[in-house]
Design a protein around this motif. Structure first.
Motif, mmCIF file in Angstrom:
data_model
loop_
_atom_site.group_PDB
_atom_site.id
_atom_site.type_symbol
_atom_site.label_atom_id
_atom_site.label_comp_id
_atom_site.label_asym_id
_atom_site.label_seq_id
_atom_site.Cartn_x
_atom_site.Cartn_y
_atom_site.Cartn_z
ATOM 1 N N GLY A 116 0.976 -1.179 -0.145
ATOM 2 C CA GLY A 116 -0.261 -0.171 -0.080
ATOM 3 C C GLY A 116 0.813 1.219 -0.052
ATOM 4 N N LEU A 117 1.980 1.269 0.657
ATOM 5 C CA LEU A 117 2.696 2.551 0.765
ATOM 6 C C LEU A 117 3.354 2.723 -0.431
ATOM 7 C CD1 LEU A 117 3.608 4.687 2.642
ATOM 8 C CD2 LEU A 117 5.435 3.194 3.721
ATOM 9 N N ALA A 118 3.974 1.808 -1.129
ATOM 10 C CA ALA A 118 4.671 1.924 -2.366
ATOM 11 C C ALA A 118 3.668 2.299 -3.489
ATOM 12 C CB ALA A 118 5.209 0.270 -2.848
ATOM 13 N N THR A 119 2.426 1.825 -3.203
ATOM 14 C CA THR A 119 1.288 2.316 -4.424
ATOM 15 C C THR A 119 1.301 3.787 -4.157
ATOM 16 O OG1 THR A 119 0.179 0.179 -4.351
ATOM 17 C CG2 THR A 119 -0.927 2.024 -5.124
ATOM 18 N N ALA A 120 1.115 4.064 -2.855
ATOM 19 C CA ALA A 120 0.606 5.586 -2.432
ATOM 20 C C ALA A 120 1.876 6.553 -2.794
ATOM 21 C CB ALA A 120 0.534 5.687 -0.655
ATOM 22 N N ILE A 121 3.039 6.007 -2.632
ATOM 23 C CA ILE A 121 4.066 6.872 -3.065
ATOM 24 C C ILE A 121 4.206 7.236 -4.483
ATOM 25 C CG2 ILE A 121 6.722 6.894 -3.483
ATOM 26 C CD1 ILE A 121 6.861 5.488 -0.645
ATOM 27 N N LEU A 122 3.911 5.918 -5.447
ATOM 28 C CA LEU A 122 3.961 6.169 -6.899
ATOM 29 C C LEU A 122 2.745 7.195 -7.318
ATOM 30 C CD1 LEU A 122 4.638 2.515 -7.888
ATOM 31 C CD2 LEU A 122 5.927 4.272 -8.294
ATOM 32 N N LEU A 123 1.525 6.996 -6.748
ATOM 33 C CA LEU A 123 0.512 7.811 -6.928
ATOM 34 C C LEU A 123 0.563 9.302 -6.669
ATOM 35 C CD1 LEU A 123 -2.538 5.570 -5.956
ATOM 36 C CD2 LEU A 123 -2.058 5.969 -8.302
ATOM 37 N N PHE A 124 1.138 9.283 -5.451
ATOM 38 C CA PHE A 124 1.211 10.833 -4.992
ATOM 39 C C PHE A 124 2.602 11.349 -5.693
ATOM 40 C CE2 PHE A 124 -0.824 9.209 -0.631
ATOM 41 C CZ PHE A 124 -1.876 9.553 -1.381
ATOM 42 N N CYS A 125 3.585 10.784 -6.020
ATOM 43 C CA CYS A 125 4.739 11.503 -6.335
ATOM 44 C C CYS A 125 4.803 11.407 -7.934
ATOM 45 C CB CYS A 125 6.148 10.842 -5.626
ATOM 46 S SG CYS A 125 5.974 11.013 -3.901
ATOM 47 N N VAL A 126 4.592 10.364 -8.606
ATOM 48 C CA VAL A 126 4.976 10.374 -10.203
ATOM 49 C C VAL A 126 3.781 10.540 -10.947
ATOM 50 C CG1 VAL A 126 6.746 8.492 -9.592
ATOM 51 C CG2 VAL A 126 4.537 7.806 -10.333
ATOM 52 N N GLY A 127 2.647 11.092 -10.418
ATOM 53 C CA GLY A 127 1.661 11.736 -11.026
ATOM 54 C C GLY A 127 2.014 12.713 -11.817
ATOM 55 N N THR A 128 1.259 13.254 -12.752
ATOM 56 C CA THR A 128 1.476 14.365 -13.713
ATOM 57 C C THR A 128 1.445 15.681 -12.913
ATOM 58 O OG1 THR A 128 0.642 13.260 -15.545
ATOM 59 C CG2 THR A 128 1.019 15.622 -15.836
ATOM 60 N N LEU A 129 0.434 15.847 -12.222
ATOM 61 C CA LEU A 129 0.264 17.090 -11.447
ATOM 62 C C LEU A 129 1.358 17.236 -10.173
ATOM 63 C CD1 LEU A 129 -3.681 17.037 -10.752
ATOM 64 C CD2 LEU A 129 -2.109 18.315 -12.341
ATOM 65 N N SER A 130 1.781 16.134 -9.572
ATOM 66 C CA SER A 130 2.893 16.251 -8.744
ATOM 67 C C SER A 130 4.164 16.477 -9.287
ATOM 68 C CB SER A 130 3.109 14.804 -8.051
ATOM 69 O OG SER A 130 3.964 14.953 -6.760
ATOM 70 N N ILE A 131 4.502 16.263 -10.591
ATOM 71 C CA ILE A 131 5.713 16.857 -11.115
ATOM 72 C C ILE A 131 5.527 18.024 -11.745
ATOM 73 C CG2 ILE A 131 7.312 16.168 -13.093
ATOM 74 C CD1 ILE A 131 6.689 13.126 -12.709
ATOM 75 N N ASN A 161 7.119 15.431 -20.492
ATOM 76 C CA ASN A 161 6.717 14.202 -21.145
ATOM 77 C C ASN A 161 7.035 13.019 -21.035
ATOM 78 O OD1 ASN A 161 4.293 15.582 -22.340
ATOM 79 N ND2 ASN A 161 5.552 16.018 -24.156
ATOM 80 N N GLU A 162 8.488 12.894 -21.267
ATOM 81 C CA GLU A 162 9.105 11.585 -20.943
ATOM 82 C C GLU A 162 9.095 11.006 -19.563
ATOM 83 O OE1 GLU A 162 9.966 10.073 -23.430
ATOM 84 O OE2 GLU A 162 9.704 11.706 -24.796
ATOM 85 N N VAL A 163 9.163 11.931 -18.650
ATOM 86 C CA VAL A 163 8.973 11.638 -17.020
ATOM 87 C C VAL A 163 7.528 11.020 -16.893
ATOM 88 C CG1 VAL A 163 9.089 12.402 -14.726
ATOM 89 C CG2 VAL A 163 10.747 13.128 -16.394
ATOM 90 N N SER A 164 6.481 11.916 -17.363
ATOM 91 C CA SER A 164 4.980 11.505 -17.234
ATOM 92 C C SER A 164 4.899 9.930 -17.907
ATOM 93 C CB SER A 164 4.328 12.619 -17.727
ATOM 94 O OG SER A 164 4.303 13.778 -16.973
ATOM 95 N N ILE A 165 5.181 9.811 -18.982
ATOM 96 C CA ILE A 165 4.950 8.470 -19.572
ATOM 97 C C ILE A 165 5.629 7.238 -18.697
ATOM 98 C CG2 ILE A 165 5.866 6.987 -21.747
ATOM 99 C CD1 ILE A 165 5.951 9.574 -23.407
ATOM 100 N N ILE A 166 6.708 7.615 -18.241
ATOM 101 C CA ILE A 166 7.275 6.639 -17.134
ATOM 102 C C ILE A 166 6.571 6.447 -15.849
ATOM 103 C CG2 ILE A 166 9.563 5.936 -15.911
ATOM 104 C CD1 ILE A 166 11.032 7.110 -18.105
ATOM 105 N N GLY A 167 6.215 7.651 -15.542
ATOM 106 C CA GLY A 167 5.192 7.541 -14.304
ATOM 107 C C GLY A 167 4.384 6.718 -14.468
ATOM 108 N N GLY A 168 3.462 7.070 -15.678
ATOM 109 C CA GLY A 168 2.131 6.571 -15.843
ATOM 110 C C GLY A 168 2.481 4.790 -15.976
ATOM 111 N N ILE A 169 3.489 4.319 -16.705
ATOM 112 C CA ILE A 169 3.663 2.903 -16.651
ATOM 113 C C ILE A 169 3.792 2.417 -15.370
ATOM 114 C CG2 ILE A 169 5.408 1.159 -17.666
ATOM 115 C CD1 ILE A 169 5.912 2.951 -19.918
ATOM 116 N N LEU A 170 4.801 3.112 -14.385
ATOM 117 C CA LEU A 170 4.874 2.549 -13.221
ATOM 118 C C LEU A 170 3.670 2.441 -12.195
ATOM 119 C CD1 LEU A 170 8.126 4.535 -11.884
ATOM 120 C CD2 LEU A 170 8.099 2.297 -12.818
ATOM 121 N N ILE A 171 2.846 3.393 -12.403
ATOM 122 C CA ILE A 171 1.579 3.540 -11.679
ATOM 123 C C ILE A 171 0.527 2.176 -12.278
ATOM 124 C CG2 ILE A 171 -0.625 4.400 -11.677
ATOM 125 C CD1 ILE A 171 0.857 7.281 -11.408
#
Length: 227
Positions: free
Chosen positions: A97-112, A180-190
């Motif tokens: 759950g914590l790993a999921t939370a970190i990904l959702l909160f940190c690598v989302g487009t708005l957070s970047i 764009n590139e960072v957001s693409i990778i973030g999307g894949i990780l989520i």
């Protein structure tokens, strides 16, 4: 840093509220919440890909980044170390759950984009909107995984704070192509996180996390050599 502080506080408040709800949730409701969070992660990840992949000027970069970052993360064994550390202080599936939370909160487009906009243009709109969304998400996550989700607020503070400081120092090097590139990778990780929660495929998502740092390095090298 006002926007980042607001975002952090919303996650803390949401985690407290969600942990209170968790005490009265039966197993069948807990299971449906897990499924809901898995589907939410998939939806957010797919949305990031749909938004940013068509705009990519370097369509192979995200593939190389995931490969190189994954090898680096595997070498460092980030997933196992993270799980061991979290499980030492908690019971159940908090690590997932914590790993999921970190990904959702940190690598989302708005957070970047939020810290970048705040640093370069003094615009806190993205961070305030992201804070509201994260607050709601943290309620659901904490009602599923417990109060430990609040730790993700600390990670988010340092993550967004780092982006804010780097944007202030290196504003000329940051452009839409890089985001764009960072957001693409973030999307894949989520998406990978969502697949793990749903039990479709166990992905070592944290071992892939270094991938998100590869595009900034590539863009810096390209700028350095005027490529």
């Amino acid at each position: 840093m006002f926007g980042t502080i607001f975002n952090t506080m919303m996650i803390l408040v949401g985690s407290i509220v969600g942990s209170i709800f968790k005490k009265g949730i039966k197993d069948e409701y807990h299971n449906i919440l897990m499924q809901a969070m898995g589907l939410v992660a998939l939806g957010l990840g797919i949305n990031a890909l749909v938004q940013h992949l068509p705009s990519s000027k370097y369509p192979v970069l995200f593939i190389v980044s995931l490969a190189v970052g994954g090898l680096l993360g595997q070498r460092l064994d980030l997933e196992s170390k993270f799980n061991t550390f979290v499980n030492k202080y908690s019971k159940g599936n908090l690590a997932e759950g914590l790993a999921t939370a970190i990904l959702l909160f940190c690598v989302g487009t708005l957070s970047i984009l939020g810290p970048v906009e705040a640093a370069l243009n003094g615009d806190y709109t993205y961070l305030l909107a992201n804070g509201m969304l994260d607050g709601i998400t943290s309620i659901v996550l904490a009602s599923t995984f417990g109060i430990g989700i609040a730790v993700s607020a600390i990670v988010l503070f340092f993550w967004q704070g780092s982006i804010y400081l780097i944007s202030n120092l290196m504003g000329n090097y940051i452009n839409q192509d890089l985001l764009n590139e960072v957001s693409i990778i973030g999307g894949i990780l989520i998406i990978a996180s969502g697949l793990s929660i749903l039990g479709i495929k166990k992905c070592n998502t944290l071992n892939l996390l270094p991938s998100i740092m590869i595009p900034p390095v590539v863009f810096w090298v390209m700028h350095l050599f005027q490529l």
